[in-house]
Design a protein around this motif. Structure first.
Motif, short mmCIF file in Angstrom:
data_model
loop_
_atom_site.label_atom_id
_atom_site.label_comp_id
_atom_site.label_asym_id
_atom_site.label_seq_id
_atom_site.Cartn_x
_atom_site.Cartn_y
_atom_site.Cartn_z
N ALA A 31 0.83 -1.21 0.00
CA ALA A 31 0.00 0.00 0.00
C ALA A 31 0.86 1.25 0.00
O ALA A 31 0.69 2.14 0.82
CB ALA A 31 -0.93 -0.02 1.20
N ARG A 32 1.78 1.35 -0.92
CA ARG A 32 2.72 2.47 -0.98
C ARG A 32 2.03 3.83 -1.17
O ARG A 32 2.54 4.84 -0.75
CB ARG A 32 3.71 2.27 -2.13
CG ARG A 32 4.75 1.26 -1.81
CD ARG A 32 5.63 1.83 -0.78
NE ARG A 32 6.87 1.09 -0.71
CZ ARG A 32 7.79 1.38 0.14
NH1 ARG A 32 7.63 2.37 0.96
NH2 ARG A 32 8.89 0.69 0.19
N HIS A 33 0.90 3.85 -1.85
CA HIS A 33 0.25 5.12 -2.17
C HIS A 33 -0.86 5.47 -1.19
O HIS A 33 -1.62 6.40 -1.44
CB HIS A 33 -0.28 5.09 -3.61
CG HIS A 33 0.80 4.82 -4.61
ND1 HIS A 33 1.81 5.71 -4.88
CD2 HIS A 33 1.06 3.73 -5.36
CE1 HIS A 33 2.63 5.19 -5.76
NE2 HIS A 33 2.20 3.99 -6.07
N ASP A 34 -0.95 4.75 -0.11
CA ASP A 34 -1.95 5.03 0.93
C ASP A 34 -1.22 5.72 2.09
O ASP A 34 -0.47 5.08 2.82
CB ASP A 34 -2.60 3.72 1.40
CG ASP A 34 -3.69 3.95 2.42
OD1 ASP A 34 -3.65 4.97 3.14
OD2 ASP A 34 -4.58 3.08 2.52
N PRO A 35 -1.43 7.02 2.26
CA PRO A 35 -0.69 7.76 3.29
C PRO A 35 -0.90 7.20 4.71
O PRO A 35 0.02 7.20 5.51
CB PRO A 35 -1.23 9.18 3.20
CG PRO A 35 -1.97 9.27 1.91
CD PRO A 35 -2.33 7.89 1.51
N GLU A 38 1.16 4.04 5.03
CA GLU A 38 2.58 4.39 5.00
C GLU A 38 3.01 4.97 6.35
O GLU A 38 4.10 4.68 6.84
CB GLU A 38 2.85 5.40 3.87
CG GLU A 38 4.31 5.73 3.70
CD GLU A 38 5.20 4.56 3.30
OE1 GLU A 38 6.42 4.68 3.47
OE2 GLU A 38 4.69 3.51 2.84
N ARG A 39 2.13 5.74 6.99
CA ARG A 39 2.43 6.28 8.32
C ARG A 39 2.58 5.15 9.33
O ARG A 39 3.47 5.17 10.18
CB ARG A 39 1.31 7.23 8.76
CG ARG A 39 1.79 8.63 8.96
CD ARG A 39 0.71 9.56 9.41
NE ARG A 39 0.05 10.11 8.23
CZ ARG A 39 -1.25 10.09 7.99
NH1 ARG A 39 -2.07 9.59 8.86
NH2 ARG A 39 -1.74 10.59 6.90
N ILE A 40 1.71 4.15 9.23
CA ILE A 40 1.79 3.00 10.14
C ILE A 40 3.10 2.24 9.90
O ILE A 40 3.80 1.86 10.84
CB ILE A 40 0.58 2.05 9.94
CG1 ILE A 40 -0.69 2.75 10.39
CG2 ILE A 40 0.79 0.74 10.70
CD1 ILE A 40 -1.95 2.02 10.00
N ILE A 45 8.62 0.82 11.58
CA ILE A 45 10.05 0.82 11.28
C ILE A 45 10.84 1.43 12.43
O ILE A 45 11.96 1.01 12.73
CB ILE A 45 10.33 1.55 9.95
CG1 ILE A 45 9.86 0.67 8.79
CG2 ILE A 45 11.79 1.91 9.79
CD1 ILE A 45 9.91 1.36 7.44
N ASP A 46 10.26 2.41 13.11
CA ASP A 46 10.95 3.07 14.22
C ASP A 46 11.06 2.19 15.46
O ASP A 46 11.88 2.47 16.34
CB ASP A 46 10.24 4.37 14.60
CG ASP A 46 10.45 5.46 13.56
OD1 ASP A 46 11.43 5.36 12.78
OD2 ASP A 46 9.64 6.40 13.51
N LEU A 47 10.27 1.12 15.55
CA LEU A 47 10.37 0.20 16.69
C LEU A 47 11.60 -0.69 16.52
O LEU A 47 12.02 -0.98 15.40
CB LEU A 47 9.12 -0.68 16.79
CG LEU A 47 7.80 0.04 17.03
CD1 LEU A 47 6.66 -0.95 17.01
CD2 LEU A 47 7.82 0.80 18.34
#
Length: 75
Positions: A31-35, A38-40, A45-47
């Protein structure tokens, strides 16, 4: 208004849900184009790896896919 809850016991699956992480990661990477998704993905990734493995049940392969954004072939 009244709400009735079932009194039937809920079965607990031992060992976790091994395929849950793979489906989650696949949906987020695809879902690259779903903002929103992408936020999720960026939040996940930050975890650190320990949180992703123990808290969400992701495998090492799932984490690699999540971080790179592409599904890699297994050797």
């Amino acid at each position: 208004m009244t709400i009735q809850l079932s009194k039937q016991p809920i079965a607990v699956i031992s060992g976790g849900l091994p395929n849950l992480g793979s489906g989650l990661v696949c949906r987020l990477v695809c879902a690259r184009h779903d903002p929103g998704k992408e936020r999720i993905r960026m939040w996940l990734i930050d975890l650190d790896d320990a949180q992703l493995q123990s808290g969400l049940g992701l495998t090492v392969e799932d984490i690699a896919v999540l971080r790179t954004g592409t599904k890699t072939a297994s050797p």
